[in-house]
Design a protein around this motif. Structure first.
Motif, PDB file in Angstrom:
ATOM      1  N   GLY A 270       0.809  -1.219   0.000  1.00  0.00           N
ATOM      2  CA  GLY A 270       0.000   0.000   0.000  1.00  0.00           C
ATOM      3  C   GLY A 270       0.839   1.264   0.000  1.00  0.00           C
ATOM      4  N   ALA A 271       2.171   1.128  -0.116  1.00  0.00           N
ATOM      5  CA  ALA A 271       3.030   2.311  -0.084  1.00  0.00           C
ATOM      6  C   ALA A 271       2.837   3.203  -1.313  1.00  0.00           C
ATOM      7  CB  ALA A 271       4.500   1.896   0.032  1.00  0.00           C
ATOM      8  N   THR A 272       2.572   2.589  -2.457  1.00  0.00           N
ATOM      9  CA  THR A 272       2.418   3.380  -3.685  1.00  0.00           C
ATOM     10  C   THR A 272       1.253   4.364  -3.595  1.00  0.00           C
ATOM     11  OG1 THR A 272       3.417   1.632  -5.018  1.00  0.00           O
ATOM     12  CG2 THR A 272       2.110   3.281  -6.182  1.00  0.00           C
ATOM     13  N   PRO A 273       0.022   3.908  -3.247  1.00  0.00           N
ATOM     14  CA  PRO A 273      -1.051   4.896  -3.092  1.00  0.00           C
ATOM     15  C   PRO A 273      -0.808   5.846  -1.936  1.00  0.00           C
ATOM     16  CG  PRO A 273      -1.789   2.727  -2.374  1.00  0.00           C
ATOM     17  CD  PRO A 273      -0.494   2.530  -3.083  1.00  0.00           C
ATOM     18  N   ALA A 274      -0.044   5.406  -0.923  1.00  0.00           N
ATOM     19  CA  ALA A 274       0.276   6.303   0.195  1.00  0.00           C
ATOM     20  C   ALA A 274       1.144   7.461  -0.281  1.00  0.00           C
ATOM     21  CB  ALA A 274       0.988   5.531   1.304  1.00  0.00           C
ATOM     22  N   VAL A 275       2.116   7.154  -1.151  1.00  0.00           N
ATOM     23  CA  VAL A 275       2.963   8.216  -1.707  1.00  0.00           C
ATOM     24  C   VAL A 275       2.128   9.129  -2.603  1.00  0.00           C
ATOM     25  CG1 VAL A 275       4.897   8.699  -3.255  1.00  0.00           C
ATOM     26  CG2 VAL A 275       5.109   6.909  -1.530  1.00  0.00           C
ATOM     27  N   TYR A 276       1.252   8.539  -3.440  1.00  0.00           N
ATOM     28  CA  TYR A 276       0.355   9.349  -4.270  1.00  0.00           C
ATOM     29  C   TYR A 276      -0.466  10.288  -3.387  1.00  0.00           C
ATOM     30  CZ  TYR A 276       1.213   6.142  -8.201  1.00  0.00           C
ATOM     31  OH  TYR A 276       1.786   5.396  -9.196  1.00  0.00           O
ATOM     32  N   ARG A 277      -0.958   9.718  -2.277  1.00  0.00           N
ATOM     33  CA  ARG A 277      -1.807  10.491  -1.378  1.00  0.00           C
ATOM     34  C   ARG A 277      -1.053  11.668  -0.809  1.00  0.00           C
ATOM     35  NH1 ARG A 277      -1.789  10.799   4.761  1.00  0.00           N
ATOM     36  NH2 ARG A 277      -3.768  11.814   5.182  1.00  0.00           N
ATOM     37  N   HIS A 278       0.202  11.450  -0.405  1.00  0.00           N
ATOM     38  CA  HIS A 278       0.944  12.536   0.211  1.00  0.00           C
ATOM     39  C   HIS A 278       1.424  13.566  -0.799  1.00  0.00           C
ATOM     40  CE1 HIS A 278       1.262  12.423   4.528  1.00  0.00           C
ATOM     41  NE2 HIS A 278       1.202  11.110   4.480  1.00  0.00           N
ATOM     42  N   ILE A 279       1.602  13.167  -2.036  1.00  0.00           N
ATOM     43  CA  ILE A 279       1.933  14.153  -3.065  1.00  0.00           C
ATOM     44  C   ILE A 279       0.796  15.171  -3.181  1.00  0.00           C
ATOM     45  CG2 ILE A 279       2.190  14.480  -5.561  1.00  0.00           C
ATOM     46  CD1 ILE A 279       3.811  11.870  -5.586  1.00  0.00           C
ATOM     47  N   VAL A 280      -0.438  14.650  -3.179  1.00  0.00           N
ATOM     48  CA  VAL A 280      -1.607  15.538  -3.269  1.00  0.00           C
ATOM     49  C   VAL A 280      -1.858  16.235  -1.932  1.00  0.00           C
ATOM     50  CG1 VAL A 280      -4.084  15.654  -3.732  1.00  0.00           C
ATOM     51  CG2 VAL A 280      -2.643  14.089  -5.050  1.00  0.00           C
ATOM     52  N   TYR A 281      -1.938  15.436  -0.875  1.00  0.00           N
ATOM     53  CA  TYR A 281      -2.314  15.947   0.448  1.00  0.00           C
ATOM     54  C   TYR A 281      -1.321  16.972   0.982  1.00  0.00           C
ATOM     55  CZ  TYR A 281      -2.781  15.702   5.572  1.00  0.00           C
ATOM     56  OH  TYR A 281      -2.880  15.994   6.906  1.00  0.00           O
ATOM     57  N   SER A 282      -0.051  16.580   1.034  1.00  0.00           N
ATOM     58  CA  SER A 282       0.949  17.498   1.598  1.00  0.00           C
ATOM     59  C   SER A 282       1.165  18.712   0.703  1.00  0.00           C
ATOM     60  CB  SER A 282       2.278  16.766   1.829  1.00  0.00           C
ATOM     61  OG  SER A 282       2.157  15.838   2.878  1.00  0.00           O
ATOM     62  N   GLY A 283       1.148  18.499  -0.616  1.00  0.00           N
ATOM     63  CA  GLY A 283       1.307  19.627  -1.522  1.00  0.00           C
ATOM     64  C   GLY A 283       0.223  20.661  -1.335  1.00  0.00           C
ATOM     65  N   VAL A 284      -1.029  20.206  -1.277  1.00  0.00           N
ATOM     66  CA  VAL A 284      -2.163  21.129  -1.147  1.00  0.00           C
ATOM     67  C   VAL A 284      -2.179  21.785   0.229  1.00  0.00           C
ATOM     68  CG1 VAL A 284      -4.681  21.301  -1.084  1.00  0.00           C
ATOM     69  CG2 VAL A 284      -3.569  19.961  -2.871  1.00  0.00           C
ATOM     70  N   ARG A 285      -1.976  20.983   1.285  1.00  0.00           N
ATOM     71  CA  ARG A 285      -2.088  21.556   2.643  1.00  0.00           C
ATOM     72  C   ARG A 285      -1.004  22.582   2.923  1.00  0.00           C
ATOM     73  NH1 ARG A 285       0.654  18.741   7.513  1.00  0.00           N
ATOM     74  NH2 ARG A 285       2.460  17.737   6.553  1.00  0.00           N
ATOM     75  N   MET A 286       0.224  22.340   2.438  1.00  0.00           N
ATOM     76  CA  MET A 286       1.302  23.284   2.715  1.00  0.00           C
ATOM     77  C   MET A 286       1.090  24.600   1.966  1.00  0.00           C
ATOM     78  SD  MET A 286       3.034  21.654   4.893  1.00  0.00           S
ATOM     79  CE  MET A 286       4.429  22.760   5.050  1.00  0.00           C
ATOM     80  N   VAL A 287       0.698  24.500   0.709  1.00  0.00           N
ATOM     81  CA  VAL A 287       0.434  25.705  -0.071  1.00  0.00           C
ATOM     82  C   VAL A 287      -0.758  26.465   0.520  1.00  0.00           C
ATOM     83  CG1 VAL A 287      -0.301  26.578  -2.319  1.00  0.00           C
ATOM     84  CG2 VAL A 287       1.446  24.791  -2.193  1.00  0.00           C
ATOM     85  N   ALA A 288      -1.811  25.712   0.902  1.00  0.00           N
ATOM     86  CA  ALA A 288      -3.003  26.355   1.464  1.00  0.00           C
ATOM     87  C   ALA A 288      -2.684  27.050   2.782  1.00  0.00           C
ATOM     88  CB  ALA A 288      -4.107  25.312   1.670  1.00  0.00           C
ATOM     89  N   TYR A 289      -1.899  26.414   3.635  1.00  0.00           N
ATOM     90  CA  TYR A 289      -1.578  27.016   4.943  1.00  0.00           C
ATOM     91  C   TYR A 289      -0.768  28.296   4.774  1.00  0.00           C
ATOM     92  CZ  TYR A 289       0.065  27.559   9.739  1.00  0.00           C
ATOM     93  OH  TYR A 289       0.330  28.058  10.996  1.00  0.00           O
ATOM     94  N   GLU A 290       0.246  28.243   3.932  1.00  0.00           N
ATOM     95  CA  GLU A 290       1.065  29.443   3.736  1.00  0.00           C
ATOM     96  C   GLU A 290       0.250  30.579   3.128  1.00  0.00           C
ATOM     97  OE1 GLU A 290       5.351  29.574   2.987  1.00  0.00           O
ATOM     98  OE2 GLU A 290       5.130  27.514   2.281  1.00  0.00           O
ATOM     99  N   HIS A 291      -0.665  30.235   2.215  1.00  0.00           N
ATOM    100  CA  HIS A 291      -1.514  31.267   1.612  1.00  0.00           C
ATOM    101  C   HIS A 291      -2.437  31.878   2.666  1.00  0.00           C
ATOM    102  CE1 HIS A 291      -3.899  33.417  -1.341  1.00  0.00           C
ATOM    103  NE2 HIS A 291      -4.996  32.849  -0.867  1.00  0.00           N
ATOM    104  N   LEU A 292      -3.032  31.012   3.509  1.00  0.00           N
ATOM    105  CA  LEU A 292      -3.910  31.513   4.567  1.00  0.00           C
ATOM    106  C   LEU A 292      -3.118  32.361   5.563  1.00  0.00           C
ATOM    107  CD1 LEU A 292      -6.029  28.292   5.238  1.00  0.00           C
ATOM    108  CD2 LEU A 292      -6.878  30.431   4.284  1.00  0.00           C
TER     109      LEU A 292
END
Length: 322
Positions: A89-111
């Motif tokens: 399950g590591a492959t979808p986990a990495v996919y998930r974090h590419i989307v999740y961490s990318g969006v959350r970090m950009v969103a937090y800094e923007h906010l």
């Protein structure tokens, strides 16, 4: 030099700051995820052991895997399924974090920098950090929820094999296609409500704590903006995130792992609140903290690896410290 030529001469992070920060945070998250993934698998297995709703719906007692604790569960996976299964399950986990961490970090800094705004002394008030962290986590997790669903279900394939049940998926692509064919687009977002709730709580612990502790240390101690400060802040953020996020994580895991009908509706739980009530009534309040130790043991090094990697990548690329 014309404005267009001047823009082209700028470094990539200055031309596309948000895209660059998305890519950098995704890279740091992928590294952290691969390093700590076995603990995530162990946590997921622990969270569904002794699930009362499964037994009430006709599961044979002989098929139940006994509750063994973190170390024995991890050792059992290696002995019964093989060392490589610790990364199932590591492959979808990495996919998930590419989307999740990318969006959350950009969103937090923007906010933080554009919407909520810093104080005059460049500090970020705690209440604003809480709002920003919860909002960024919720937004990031909503977009990443389908990959999280696939990750959870693939992590349980080894357990199904030991129980004599047929495997559901041949790989990540097959898992996505099967879930889509059985439940439609709605099926890919199964469990998104507890998923988003968990992410909001985890990021209130992770982003809020890291940002607040880091800037508190910089403003009130002799420490400077270096790896020591980043390490202290990341260790604090991992602990707080684990305490706040584990109950929601247990609910999320159980909802995502439950069998579903042809319309994509869960057969064991009607909603995240129903799952929470059933779990507490049948297994006790502390069942909400099943898998807490591996969750904490994973979040602490995950936060440490992620934040150190992320801060160093930003520095190398000429982007200001987080």
């Amino acid at each position: 030099m014309s404005p267009a030529e001047e823009e082209k001469s700028l470094p990539l992070p200055e031309r596309w700051p948000r895209a660059s920060k998305f890519a950098l945070s995704a890279c740091a998250a992928a590294v952290a995820e691969l390093v700590t993934f076995p603990l995530d698998l162990t946590k997921t297995r622990l969270q569904v052991q002794g699930e009362a709703a499964v037994h009430r719906n006709g599961a044979a007692a002989s098929q139940a895997v006994p509750y063994r604790g973190m170390l024995r569960t991890a050792a059992g996976i290696v002995q019964e399924e093989g060392l490589r299964k610790l990364w199932q399950g590591a492959t979808p986990a990495v996919y998930r974090h590419i989307v999740y961490s990318g969006v959350r970090m950009v969103a937090y800094e923007h906010l933080r920098d554009s919407v909520l705004g810093r104080s005059e002394d460049e500090s970020f008030p705690f209440w604003k950090a809480v709002v920003g962290g919860m909002s960024a986590g919720a937004i990031g997790q909503f977009f990443a929820s389908p990959t999280d669903l696939v990750k959870v279900q693939m992590q349980m394939e080894g357990k199904r094999k030991l129980e004599g049940k047929p495997l559901r998926f041949r790989g990540v692509h097959h898992a996505f296609m099967k879930i889509l064919s059985e439940g439609g687009i709605r099926g890919l977002w199964a469990g998104w409500v507890p998923n988003v709730q968990r992410a909001a709580l985890v990021n209130m612990g992770d982003l809020t704590t890291y940002d607040s502790v880091k800037h508190f240390l910089l403003l009130n101690t002799p420490l400077v903006d270096n790896s020591v400060t980043h390490s202290i802040a990341s260790c604090c953020s991992g602990l707080v995130a684990a305490v706040l996020g584990t109950p929601a994580d247990v609910v999320k895991t159980r909802i995502m792992n439950q069998p579903r009908d042809k319309q994509g509706r869960g057969l064991l739980y009607k909603s995240s609140m129903d799952c929470l009530i059933q779990t507490v009534q049948a297994e006790g309040f502390m069942s909400l903290y099943k898998g807490f130790i591996p969750t904490w043991m994973r979040m602490a090094p995950w936060s440490l690896v992620f934040w150190l990697t992320y801060e160093q990548i930003r520095r190398i690329c000429g982007i200001s410290s987080f």
